[in-house]
Motif scaffolding. Sequence first.
Motif, PDB file in Angstrom:
ATOM      1  N   ALA A 154       0.828  -1.207   0.000  1.00 48.60           N
ATOM      2  CA  ALA A 154       0.000   0.000   0.000  1.00 48.60           C
ATOM      3  C   ALA A 154       0.863   1.258   0.000  1.00 48.60           C
ATOM      4  N   GLU A 155       1.905   1.285   0.817  1.00 47.68           N
ATOM      5  CA  GLU A 155       2.784   2.458   0.889  1.00 47.68           C
ATOM      6  C   GLU A 155       3.567   2.656  -0.394  1.00 47.68           C
ATOM      7  N   THR A 156       3.840   1.585  -1.107  1.00 47.74           N
ATOM      8  CA  THR A 156       4.597   1.699  -2.357  1.00 47.74           C
ATOM      9  C   THR A 156       3.777   2.355  -3.450  1.00 47.74           C
ATOM     10  N   ILE A 157       2.466   2.077  -3.486  1.00 49.79           N
ATOM     11  CA  ILE A 157       1.641   2.642  -4.562  1.00 49.79           C
ATOM     12  C   ILE A 157       0.674   3.723  -4.091  1.00 49.79           C
ATOM     13  N   GLY A 158       0.725   4.065  -2.814  1.00 52.88           N
ATOM     14  CA  GLY A 158      -0.124   5.140  -2.308  1.00 52.88           C
ATOM     15  C   GLY A 158      -1.574   4.728  -2.123  1.00 52.88           C
ATOM     16  N   SER A 159      -1.780   3.551  -1.556  1.00 51.23           N
ATOM     17  CA  SER A 159      -3.129   3.048  -1.326  1.00 51.23           C
ATOM     18  C   SER A 159      -3.300   2.740   0.160  1.00 51.23           C
ATOM     19  N   THR A 160      -4.299   1.913   0.479  1.00 51.93           N
ATOM     20  CA  THR A 160      -4.532   1.523   1.867  1.00 51.93           C
ATOM     21  C   THR A 160      -4.350   0.017   2.012  1.00 51.93           C
ATOM     22  N   ARG A 161      -4.055  -0.402   3.210  1.00 50.57           N
ATOM     23  CA  ARG A 161      -3.858  -1.826   3.479  1.00 50.57           C
ATOM     24  C   ARG A 161      -5.122  -2.626   3.176  1.00 50.57           C
ATOM     25  N   VAL A 162      -6.269  -2.084   3.528  1.00 52.16           N
ATOM     26  CA  VAL A 162      -7.544  -2.779   3.304  1.00 52.16           C
ATOM     27  C   VAL A 162      -7.771  -3.020   1.810  1.00 52.16           C
ATOM     28  N   THR A 163      -7.503  -2.007   1.009  1.00 49.33           N
ATOM     29  CA  THR A 163      -7.672  -2.141  -0.448  1.00 49.33           C
ATOM     30  C   THR A 163      -6.729  -3.192  -1.013  1.00 49.33           C
ATOM     31  N   ILE A 164      -5.478  -3.179  -0.561  1.00 48.27           N
ATOM     32  CA  ILE A 164      -4.496  -4.155  -1.055  1.00 48.27           C
ATOM     33  C   ILE A 164      -4.914  -5.571  -0.669  1.00 48.27           C
ATOM     34  N   THR A 165      -5.376  -5.750   0.542  1.00 51.38           N
ATOM     35  CA  THR A 165      -5.841  -7.072   0.994  1.00 51.38           C
ATOM     36  C   THR A 165      -6.962  -7.572   0.091  1.00 51.38           C
ATOM     37  N   ARG A 166      -7.910  -6.703  -0.210  1.00 49.37           N
ATOM     38  CA  ARG A 166      -9.044  -7.082  -1.070  1.00 49.37           C
ATOM     39  C   ARG A 166      -8.571  -7.464  -2.470  1.00 49.37           C
ATOM     40  N   ILE A 167      -7.668  -6.682  -3.043  1.00 47.95           N
ATOM     41  CA  ILE A 167      -7.190  -6.946  -4.409  1.00 47.95           C
ATOM     42  C   ILE A 167      -6.378  -8.238  -4.453  1.00 47.95           C
ATOM     43  N   LEU A 168      -5.501  -8.446  -3.478  1.00 49.65           N
ATOM     44  CA  LEU A 168      -4.702  -9.677  -3.464  1.00 49.65           C
ATOM     45  C   LEU A 168      -5.595 -10.899  -3.292  1.00 49.65           C
ATOM     46  N   GLN A 169      -6.615 -10.769  -2.485  1.00 48.64           N
ATOM     47  CA  GLN A 169      -7.552 -11.878  -2.301  1.00 48.64           C
ATOM     48  C   GLN A 169      -8.265 -12.196  -3.620  1.00 48.64           C
ATOM     49  N   LYS A 170      -8.668 -11.159  -4.343  1.00 50.28           N
ATOM     50  CA  LYS A 170      -9.321 -11.342  -5.642  1.00 50.28           C
ATOM     51  C   LYS A 170      -8.373 -12.005  -6.639  1.00 50.28           C
ATOM     52  N   LEU A 171      -7.112 -11.537  -6.696  1.00 50.94           N
ATOM     53  CA  LEU A 171      -6.134 -12.125  -7.612  1.00 50.94           C
ATOM     54  C   LEU A 171      -5.866 -13.590  -7.274  1.00 50.94           C
ATOM     55  N   GLU A 172      -5.852 -13.902  -5.984  1.00 55.35           N
ATOM     56  CA  GLU A 172      -5.629 -15.289  -5.578  1.00 55.35           C
ATOM     57  C   GLU A 172      -6.827 -16.161  -5.953  1.00 55.35           C
ATOM     58  N   GLU A 173      -8.026 -15.661  -5.752  1.00 62.21           N
ATOM     59  CA  GLU A 173      -9.227 -16.409  -6.121  1.00 62.21           C
ATOM     60  C   GLU A 173      -9.273 -16.682  -7.623  1.00 62.21           C
ATOM     61  N   GLN A 174      -8.739 -15.755  -8.417  1.00 64.23           N
ATOM     62  CA  GLN A 174      -8.709 -15.924  -9.871  1.00 64.23           C
ATOM     63  C   GLN A 174      -7.537 -16.796 -10.326  1.00 64.23           C
TER      64      GLN A 174
END
Length: 197
Positions: A154-174
Motif C-alpha cells: 500500500a505504501e509503495t503505490i499510495g493506497s490503503t492496506r484494506v484495499t491491497i488485501t481485497r485486491i490480493l484476495q481477488k487475484l488469488e481467487e482468480q
Amino acid sequence: MNITTLSSAFTPPIRHLKTSFSSRSILPRNNDYLWKIEQGVVRIVTWHEDGTIVTLGLWGVGAIIGTVLSKTEPYQIECLTKVELSAVEIQDSSELLQILRLHLQRTEELMVIRSHKTVEIMVIKLLEWLANRFGREVQKGRLIDLRLTHQDIAETIGSTRVTITRILQKLEEQGSIHRLRLHKIVLREEDIWHYEI
C-alpha cells in the motif's frame, strides 16, 4: 557503459567497511560514503506531515544507495530482508552519473506504476515489476522472494492496506497469484499478462 551492468562493473570500494543489518532495521545516516548492497533488499521512504509513508524506491543486490543521493527530507533506508552492505567511495563524476541515472530510471518505473488509473492495475504492475527485479522461477510461476506486508505494498503505490488485501484476495481467487506464508507471493505470469481489467 550499459546502465544495467553497473553493479557488476562498479569499481571495488576504497574502504573495506562491511556491515550487516537485520530485517526491518533502519540504516544509519552517513554522508561520508555510499553503500553497495551485497545481499538483501532495502526500501527508501519518506513521509508526509500527517505520517503517511511514501516509498521512493526498492533496491537489491549490486545497487548503490545512500543519503547523499537525495535532497528529500525526511529520508530513511529500511531493510526489507537481512542486508549486507559494503561502503564505497565514488572515484569520479562518471561513476556518480551512472549511479544517478540508475536511480532516476528506477524512480521513473515506480512513477509509471503509480500513474495507472486503478489501484488494481497498480498492484498487478507492481507485482510484475517486483517479480522481474527480485523474483526467481519456481514450479508454479515466479516467486517474489520478499516479505512484503499488505501495508508495504500500500505504501509503495499510495493506497490503503484494506484495499491491497481485497485486491490480493481477488487475484488469488482468480488464480493469478498464490500467497505463501511470511507474506511471500508466487506470480503466475501467464495469468497476470492476460489479466482482464
